[in-house]
Design a protein around this motif. Structure first.
Motif, PDB file in Angstrom:
ATOM      1  N   MET A 109     -18.459  -2.423  13.656  1.00 63.97           N
ATOM      2  CA  MET A 109     -17.613  -3.178  14.570  1.00 63.97           C
ATOM      3  C   MET A 109     -17.045  -2.259  15.652  1.00 63.97           C
ATOM      4  O   MET A 109     -16.881  -1.047  15.439  1.00 63.97           O
ATOM      5  N   ALA A 110     -16.713  -2.853  16.797  1.00 62.12           N
ATOM      6  CA  ALA A 110     -16.110  -2.083  17.886  1.00 62.12           C
ATOM      7  C   ALA A 110     -14.622  -1.861  17.649  1.00 62.12           C
ATOM      8  O   ALA A 110     -14.057  -0.841  18.051  1.00 62.12           O
ATOM      9  N   THR A 111     -13.973  -2.804  16.972  1.00 62.98           N
ATOM     10  CA  THR A 111     -12.527  -2.730  16.749  1.00 62.98           C
ATOM     11  C   THR A 111     -12.239  -2.754  15.259  1.00 62.98           C
ATOM     12  O   THR A 111     -12.774  -3.594  14.531  1.00 62.98           O
ATOM     13  N   ALA A 112     -11.371  -1.844  14.833  1.00 63.47           N
ATOM     14  CA  ALA A 112     -11.018  -1.775  13.410  1.00 63.47           C
ATOM     15  C   ALA A 112     -10.121  -2.947  13.031  1.00 63.47           C
ATOM     16  O   ALA A 112      -9.190  -3.278  13.779  1.00 63.47           O
ATOM     17  N   PRO A 113     -10.366  -3.590  11.897  1.00 70.31           N
ATOM     18  CA  PRO A 113      -9.460  -4.649  11.426  1.00 70.31           C
ATOM     19  C   PRO A 113      -8.120  -4.053  11.008  1.00 70.31           C
ATOM     20  O   PRO A 113      -8.028  -2.880  10.633  1.00 70.31           O
ATOM     21  N   MET A 114      -7.082  -4.862  11.070  1.00 71.96           N
ATOM     22  CA  MET A 114      -5.741  -4.410  10.705  1.00 71.96           C
ATOM     23  C   MET A 114      -5.482  -4.700   9.225  1.00 71.96           C
ATOM     24  O   MET A 114      -5.867  -5.751   8.709  1.00 71.96           O
ATOM     25  N   ILE A 115      -4.843  -3.744   8.548  1.00 70.79           N
ATOM     26  CA  ILE A 115      -4.480  -3.921   7.140  1.00 70.79           C
ATOM     27  C   ILE A 115      -3.022  -3.507   6.947  1.00 70.79           C
ATOM     28  O   ILE A 115      -2.445  -2.809   7.781  1.00 70.79           O
ATOM     29  N   ARG A 116      -2.443  -3.931   5.842  1.00 71.58           N
ATOM     30  CA  ARG A 116      -1.041  -3.634   5.558  1.00 71.58           C
ATOM     31  C   ARG A 116      -0.899  -2.269   4.870  1.00 71.58           C
ATOM     32  O   ARG A 116      -1.656  -1.956   3.951  1.00 71.58           O
ATOM     33  N   MET A 117       0.073  -1.514   5.327  1.00 74.83           N
ATOM     34  CA  MET A 117       0.352  -0.219   4.713  1.00 74.83           C
ATOM     35  C   MET A 117       0.974  -0.428   3.332  1.00 74.83           C
ATOM     36  O   MET A 117       1.969  -1.133   3.188  1.00 74.83           O
ATOM     37  N   PRO A 118       0.376   0.155   2.278  1.00 76.61           N
ATOM     38  CA  PRO A 118       0.957   0.001   0.932  1.00 76.61           C
ATOM     39  C   PRO A 118       2.221   0.852   0.768  1.00 76.61           C
ATOM     40  O   PRO A 118       2.506   1.732   1.580  1.00 76.61           O
ATOM     41  N   ASP A 119       2.969   0.563  -0.274  1.00 76.02           N
ATOM     42  CA  ASP A 119       4.199   1.303  -0.592  1.00 76.02           C
ATOM     43  C   ASP A 119       3.855   2.433  -1.557  1.00 76.02           C
ATOM     44  O   ASP A 119       3.534   2.198  -2.721  1.00 76.02           O
ATOM     45  N   LEU A 120       3.920   3.674  -1.073  1.00 75.45           N
ATOM     46  CA  LEU A 120       3.609   4.833  -1.899  1.00 75.45           C
ATOM     47  C   LEU A 120       4.857   5.598  -2.327  1.00 75.45           C
ATOM     48  O   LEU A 120       4.761   6.561  -3.075  1.00 75.45           O
ATOM     49  N   VAL A 121       6.033   5.160  -1.848  1.00 72.28           N
ATOM     50  CA  VAL A 121       7.259   5.943  -2.046  1.00 72.28           C
ATOM     51  C   VAL A 121       8.152   5.350  -3.121  1.00 72.28           C
ATOM     52  O   VAL A 121       8.470   6.003  -4.118  1.00 72.28           O
ATOM     53  N   SER A 122       8.564   4.087  -2.945  1.00 73.36           N
ATOM     54  CA  SER A 122       9.567   3.512  -3.851  1.00 73.36           C
ATOM     55  C   SER A 122       9.045   3.327  -5.266  1.00 73.36           C
ATOM     56  O   SER A 122       9.815   3.166  -6.204  1.00 73.36           O
ATOM     57  N   THR A 123       7.714   3.355  -5.428  1.00 69.37           N
ATOM     58  CA  THR A 123       7.130   3.188  -6.758  1.00 69.37           C
ATOM     59  C   THR A 123       7.028   4.515  -7.518  1.00 69.37           C
ATOM     60  O   THR A 123       6.484   4.539  -8.626  1.00 69.37           O
ATOM     61  N   ASN A 124       7.561   5.608  -6.911  1.00 65.96           N
ATOM     62  CA  ASN A 124       7.479   6.943  -7.531  1.00 65.96           C
ATOM     63  C   ASN A 124       6.036   7.318  -7.861  1.00 65.96           C
ATOM     64  O   ASN A 124       5.735   7.869  -8.928  1.00 65.96           O
TER      65      ASN A 124
END
Length: 271
Positions: A109-124
């Protein structure tokens, strides 16, 4: 005009039967090895070229020369691969096809699809688990920066393009995420606890209660020292001697290790 076959003798009958069988066999072979190939291919069998890694514009010219065409059947985004690059094809390279056949392509594809940033901090979350999660959602590992913190290898912050990024923020697939990770050593200093003379069990309680970590435990024979008590430590205690939270304290214990548990090596005796 009628043709009459003379079959008055047995020899004539056999000859006539052989002629009939020969004619039928000739027709059979001619159909399968001459007429059928000619009617299906007409001499136009074309070898499919290898289109993988080629740009779509080049593909169009290559197939046009061979009187073939293409259909883009699927698109996907691959970080680092130029847009409209062929990833796979069907029929496969070197297959034989008829003139005018469509080749089905999967391209980038010419344009990357958008995805949600996961939570890597509050879950320790630990570093290894965080990297695995990033890859599973289509993100990449960026720079990993260690800072003083007692939480060893725990993800403390997540950054994107030089700024902290909150969980749920939309980012392009394939983006590099920078992680800030604890190195297991805090930036808080405290006095080195004096453990000389206390039992091993008490020393462990004091060390853990001070947010320090147990290091190597060695045993040595010290005349007059009560077995099982600390006779030496590293770093050594002293006025003004400091240690950072999360650092290690090594201990030397009087006597020999418990033979039942095999706990701890014995320091070699010095002559």
């Amino acid at each position: 005009m009628a043709i009459y076959l003379n079959t008055r003798s047995r020899k004539d009958l056999i000859i006539h039967l052989m002629l009939v069988v020969g004619i039928i066999l000739s027709l059979f072979l001619s159909f399968f090895f001459v007429y059928l190939p000619w009617s299906t291919n007409h001499g136009q069998s074309i070898t499919v070229p290898d289109l993988r890694k080629a740009n779509l514009e080049d593909v169009k010219a290559t197939l046009s020369e061979r009187k073939l065409d293409y259909i883009v059947s699927d698109c996907t985004f691959v970080p680092g691969v130029p847009p409209f690059t062929v990833l796979s094809q069907y029929p496969f390279p070197n297959s034989l096809v008829k003139e005018g056949r469509n080749i089905y392509l999967t391209v980038t594809m010419a344009t990357a699809p958008m995805i949600r940033m996961p939570d890597l901090v509050s879950t320790n979350m630990g570093l290894r688990s965080a990297l695995s999660l990033l890859r599973s959602v289509g993100l990449q590992e960026g720079n990993i920066r260690y800072i003083p913190d007692i939480a060893e290898n725990a993800v403390l912050e997540q950054w994107y393009q030089g700024k902290k990024i909150e969980p749920g923020t939309q980012v392009p697939k394939g983006s590099k995420i920078e992680l800030v990770v604890g190195n297991g050593i805090g930036n808080t200093e405290l006095d080195v606890p004096n453990l000389i003379g206390v039992s091993l069990e008490e020393a462990e309680i004091i060390i853990k209660g001070s947010d320090l970590r147990m290091g190597t435990i060695l045993y040595k024979q010290v005349p007059g020292a009560a077995p099982g008590t600390v006779v030496e430590q590293r770093p050594a205690p002293g006025i003004g001697t400091k240690i950072n939270v999360g650092e290690i304290i090594d201990l030397w214990i009087a006597g020999k290790p418990d033979t039942d548990t095999g706990e701890g090596p014995t320091e070699p005796e010095r002559n």
